[in-house]
Design a protein around this motif. Structure first.
Motif, PDB file in Angstrom:
ATOM      1  N   ASP A  83       0.828  -1.207   0.000  1.00 47.65           N
ATOM      2  CA  ASP A  83       0.000   0.000   0.000  1.00 47.65           C
ATOM      3  C   ASP A  83       0.865   1.261   0.000  1.00 47.65           C
ATOM      4  O   ASP A  83       0.438   2.318   0.434  1.00 47.65           O
ATOM      5  CB  ASP A  83      -0.923  -0.012   1.223  1.00 47.65           C
ATOM      6  CG  ASP A  83      -0.165  -0.310   2.503  1.00 47.65           C
ATOM      7  OD1 ASP A  83       1.078  -0.478   2.432  1.00 47.65           O
ATOM      8  OD2 ASP A  83      -0.784  -0.362   3.572  1.00 47.65           O
ATOM      9  N   GLY A  84       2.096   1.114  -0.467  1.00 44.06           N
ATOM     10  CA  GLY A  84       3.011   2.247  -0.496  1.00 44.06           C
ATOM     11  C   GLY A  84       3.823   2.425   0.767  1.00 44.06           C
ATOM     12  O   GLY A  84       4.739   3.240   0.805  1.00 44.06           O
ATOM     13  N   ASP A  85       3.493   1.668   1.816  1.00 39.90           N
ATOM     14  CA  ASP A  85       4.147   1.820   3.115  1.00 39.90           C
ATOM     15  C   ASP A  85       5.187   0.712   3.304  1.00 39.90           C
ATOM     16  O   ASP A  85       4.852  -0.471   3.195  1.00 39.90           O
ATOM     17  CB  ASP A  85       3.081   1.727   4.216  1.00 39.90           C
ATOM     18  CG  ASP A  85       3.635   1.983   5.605  1.00 39.90           C
ATOM     19  OD1 ASP A  85       4.849   2.231   5.735  1.00 39.90           O
ATOM     20  OD2 ASP A  85       2.861   1.929   6.577  1.00 39.90           O
ATOM     21  N   PRO A  86       6.448   1.053   3.588  1.00 44.16           N
ATOM     22  CA  PRO A  86       7.457   0.010   3.837  1.00 44.16           C
ATOM     23  C   PRO A  86       7.323  -0.621   5.214  1.00 44.16           C
ATOM     24  O   PRO A  86       8.028  -1.564   5.535  1.00 44.16           O
ATOM     25  CB  PRO A  86       8.777   0.767   3.705  1.00 44.16           C
ATOM     26  CG  PRO A  86       8.441   2.159   4.134  1.00 44.16           C
ATOM     27  CD  PRO A  86       7.038   2.404   3.627  1.00 44.16           C
ATOM     28  N   HIS A  87       6.436  -0.060   6.054  1.00 45.56           N
ATOM     29  CA  HIS A  87       6.203  -0.559   7.408  1.00 45.56           C
ATOM     30  C   HIS A  87       7.459  -0.474   8.271  1.00 45.56           C
ATOM     31  O   HIS A  87       7.708  -1.339   9.120  1.00 45.56           O
ATOM     32  CB  HIS A  87       5.644  -1.985   7.378  1.00 45.56           C
ATOM     33  CG  HIS A  87       4.488  -2.140   6.448  1.00 45.56           C
ATOM     34  ND1 HIS A  87       3.290  -1.489   6.659  1.00 45.56           N
ATOM     35  CD2 HIS A  87       4.359  -2.811   5.279  1.00 45.56           C
ATOM     36  CE1 HIS A  87       2.470  -1.771   5.659  1.00 45.56           C
ATOM     37  NE2 HIS A  87       3.092  -2.557   4.821  1.00 45.56           N
ATOM     38  N   ALA A  88       8.217   0.580   8.068  1.00 45.78           N
ATOM     39  CA  ALA A  88       9.442   0.774   8.838  1.00 45.78           C
ATOM     40  C   ALA A  88       9.152   0.948  10.322  1.00 45.78           C
ATOM     41  O   ALA A  88       9.973   0.580  11.167  1.00 45.78           O
ATOM     42  CB  ALA A  88      10.201   2.001   8.305  1.00 45.78           C
ATOM     43  N   ALA A  89       7.970   1.484  10.655  1.00 50.99           N
ATOM     44  CA  ALA A  89       7.663   1.766  12.055  1.00 50.99           C
ATOM     45  C   ALA A  89       7.226   0.536  12.828  1.00 50.99           C
ATOM     46  O   ALA A  89       7.412   0.461  14.039  1.00 50.99           O
ATOM     47  CB  ALA A  89       6.569   2.835  12.145  1.00 50.99           C
ATOM     48  N   VAL A  90       6.632  -0.452  12.156  1.00 50.48           N
ATOM     49  CA  VAL A  90       6.009  -1.563  12.889  1.00 50.48           C
ATOM     50  C   VAL A  90       6.707  -2.898  12.719  1.00 50.48           C
ATOM     51  O   VAL A  90       6.521  -3.800  13.534  1.00 50.48           O
ATOM     52  CB  VAL A  90       4.524  -1.731  12.478  1.00 50.48           C
ATOM     53  CG1 VAL A  90       3.738  -0.469  12.788  1.00 50.48           C
ATOM     54  CG2 VAL A  90       4.392  -2.085  10.998  1.00 50.48           C
ATOM     55  N   LEU A  91       7.524  -3.043  11.689  1.00 52.97           N
ATOM     56  CA  LEU A  91       8.066  -4.358  11.386  1.00 52.97           C
ATOM     57  C   LEU A  91       9.045  -4.860  12.447  1.00 52.97           C
ATOM     58  O   LEU A  91       9.182  -6.066  12.646  1.00 52.97           O
ATOM     59  CB  LEU A  91       8.744  -4.341  10.010  1.00 52.97           C
ATOM     60  CG  LEU A  91       8.987  -5.683   9.333  1.00 52.97           C
ATOM     61  CD1 LEU A  91       7.712  -6.509   9.261  1.00 52.97           C
ATOM     62  CD2 LEU A  91       9.561  -5.478   7.949  1.00 52.97           C
ATOM     63  N   ALA A  92       9.705  -3.941  13.137  1.00 54.65           N
ATOM     64  CA  ALA A  92      10.671  -4.360  14.159  1.00 54.65           C
ATOM     65  C   ALA A  92      10.010  -4.767  15.470  1.00 54.65           C
ATOM     66  O   ALA A  92      10.644  -5.434  16.301  1.00 54.65           O
ATOM     67  CB  ALA A  92      11.675  -3.237  14.418  1.00 54.65           C
ATOM     68  N   LEU A  93       8.767  -4.389  15.685  1.00 58.23           N
ATOM     69  CA  LEU A  93       8.149  -4.581  16.997  1.00 58.23           C
ATOM     70  C   LEU A  93       8.007  -6.044  17.423  1.00 58.23           C
ATOM     71  O   LEU A  93       8.207  -6.353  18.604  1.00 58.23           O
ATOM     72  CB  LEU A  93       6.792  -3.876  17.040  1.00 58.23           C
ATOM     73  CG  LEU A  93       6.849  -2.352  16.894  1.00 58.23           C
ATOM     74  CD1 LEU A  93       5.452  -1.761  17.009  1.00 58.23           C
ATOM     75  CD2 LEU A  93       7.775  -1.737  17.929  1.00 58.23           C
ATOM     76  N   PRO A  94       7.654  -6.983  16.527  1.00 56.85           N
ATOM     77  CA  PRO A  94       7.617  -8.382  16.985  1.00 56.85           C
ATOM     78  C   PRO A  94       8.957  -8.869  17.495  1.00 56.85           C
ATOM     79  O   PRO A  94       9.018  -9.637  18.467  1.00 56.85           O
ATOM     80  CB  PRO A  94       7.188  -9.145  15.724  1.00 56.85           C
ATOM     81  CG  PRO A  94       6.443  -8.150  14.907  1.00 56.85           C
ATOM     82  CD  PRO A  94       7.147  -6.848  15.150  1.00 56.85           C
ATOM     83  N   CYS A  95      10.027  -8.420  16.850  1.00 53.07           N
ATOM     84  CA  CYS A  95      11.369  -8.800  17.301  1.00 53.07           C
ATOM     85  C   CYS A  95      11.666  -8.200  18.664  1.00 53.07           C
ATOM     86  O   CYS A  95      12.206  -8.870  19.553  1.00 53.07           O
ATOM     87  CB  CYS A  95      12.400  -8.337  16.273  1.00 53.07           C
ATOM     88  SG  CYS A  95      14.104  -8.801  16.672  1.00 53.07           S
TER      89      CYS A  95
END
Length: 341
Positions: A83-95
């Motif tokens: 959707d145009g968003d690389p999800h830089a803000a949320v992708l690290a949170l599970p880790c």
């Protein structure tokens, strides 16, 4: 009577730092700061946490785990740039949540805490609850205003302005509240403005094996090194600046980021899919990619749905081996060649 022990996920921001003395009124506070490729030394974060009242402050290097367990599955699921968003803000949170839970078990903690606000608070609470049986304390955003002001003054924190949230996968920046306001160019510290890119274009070939990137310009690299190399090359050509609207509750919010490697890889990966997968399977994967993005935004990463989409990706991409040739010029990326193997 022994004090209870709380393990606090601490990214180094002011909002979490001033929560340490607040939590320390009733419990021993142990902080966990997770290195997912922020690019800065985290030793200063550790020292500030101890100064604020933490009894211990852990700094963990989780770059490899982040790259292989979060970035690569999301890319292979087709969720990156969907959707145009690389999800830089949320992708690290599970880790981050997984590392916090591991430390909490080692520390024999009684509870977990985090510094999330708004939608991010609900997301982080779900991730922590999925990785640990310990209770998750109410978000520090519930701190009384006077307690927050006192902590800010005592710790000599001058501002609560959000900092860039960075990882190997990109930097999520502070977006203007006005959806139409121009973004302050000084926020982009990694990527060049497109107009200041080199006058000569660059060509870049990315080789995928079984749907995973393995080589750049013929050189085999571990995933963390590959992401870093793509960041360097793409950023020099002004590639990777993102400004999109994304869902937030019942409305939308503006996501501003710079994610050079993510931009390059999602374009190359889509071409890989077009080259190696049948149309019916690509159509199905697009629908599942939308669900994958929803899981990222809600914090439901650890559920059966995400694992099932990953399993389908493993089967679908088993034979997806090809080299994609890209042309980078003045902020633009164009596919100029492809070869299946």
């Amino acid at each position: 009577m022994t004090q209870p022990r709380v393990v606090l996920a601490h990214a180094g921001d002011a909002g979490t730092l001033y929560a340490i003395p607040w939590l320390a009124r009733e419990a021993e506070v142990v902080t966990v700061t997770v290195d997912v490729g922020q690019g800065d030394s985290l030793l200063a974060v550790r020292e500030r946490a101890l100064e604020a009242g933490a009894v211990r402050a852990h700094v963990l290097d989780a770059r490899e785990a982040f790259a292989h367990e979060m970035v690569l599955p999301a890319l292979r699921a087709g969720a990156i740039g969907f959707d145009g968003d690389p999800h830089a803000a949320v992708l690290a949170l599970p880790c981050v949540a997984a590392q916090v839970a591991a430390v909490a078990a080692m520390e024999q903690a009684d509870a977990l805490a985090h510094g999330g606000h708004g939608q991010a608070a609900a997301r982080m609470a779900r991730l922590l609850a999925a990785t640990s049986r310990l209770p998750v304390r109410t978000s520090v955003e519930t701190m009384p205003t006077e307690v927050r002001a006192e902590a800010l003054a005592r710790l000599q924190v001058e501002t609560e302005t959000p900092v860039a949230r960075a990882s190997l996968w990109g930097r999520s920046l502070s977006a203007p509240a006005d959806l139409n306001a121009p973004v302050d160019g000084s926020l982009f510290s990694q990527t060049r403005p497109a107009t200041r890119g080199p006058d000569a274009p660059a060509t870049l070939d990315i080789h995928f094996e079984g749907g995973s990137p393995r080589r750049v310009n013929g050189v085999a690299m571990p995933l963390v090194e590959l992401l870093s190399s793509l960041d360097t090359i793409a950023a020099a050509h002004g590639v990777g600046r993102v400004d999109v609207l994304v869902p937030e509750g019942s409305g939308v919010r503006r996501e501003v980021a710079e994610a050079p490697a993510a931009t390059i890889l999602q374009i190359a990966f889509r071409e890989l899919e077009a080259l190696t997968l049948p149309w019916s399977l690509r159509t199905l994967r697009r629908r599942l990619a939308e669900s994958y993005v929803d899981l990222l935004r809600t914090g439901d990463w650890h559920g059966l749905t995400r694992a099932s989409i990953d399993a389908l990706a493993d089967r679908a991409l088993k034979d997806a081996t090809a080299t994609i040739l890209l042309r980078l010029y003045k902020g633009g990326v164009q596919v100029v060649g492809r070869a299946a193997h």
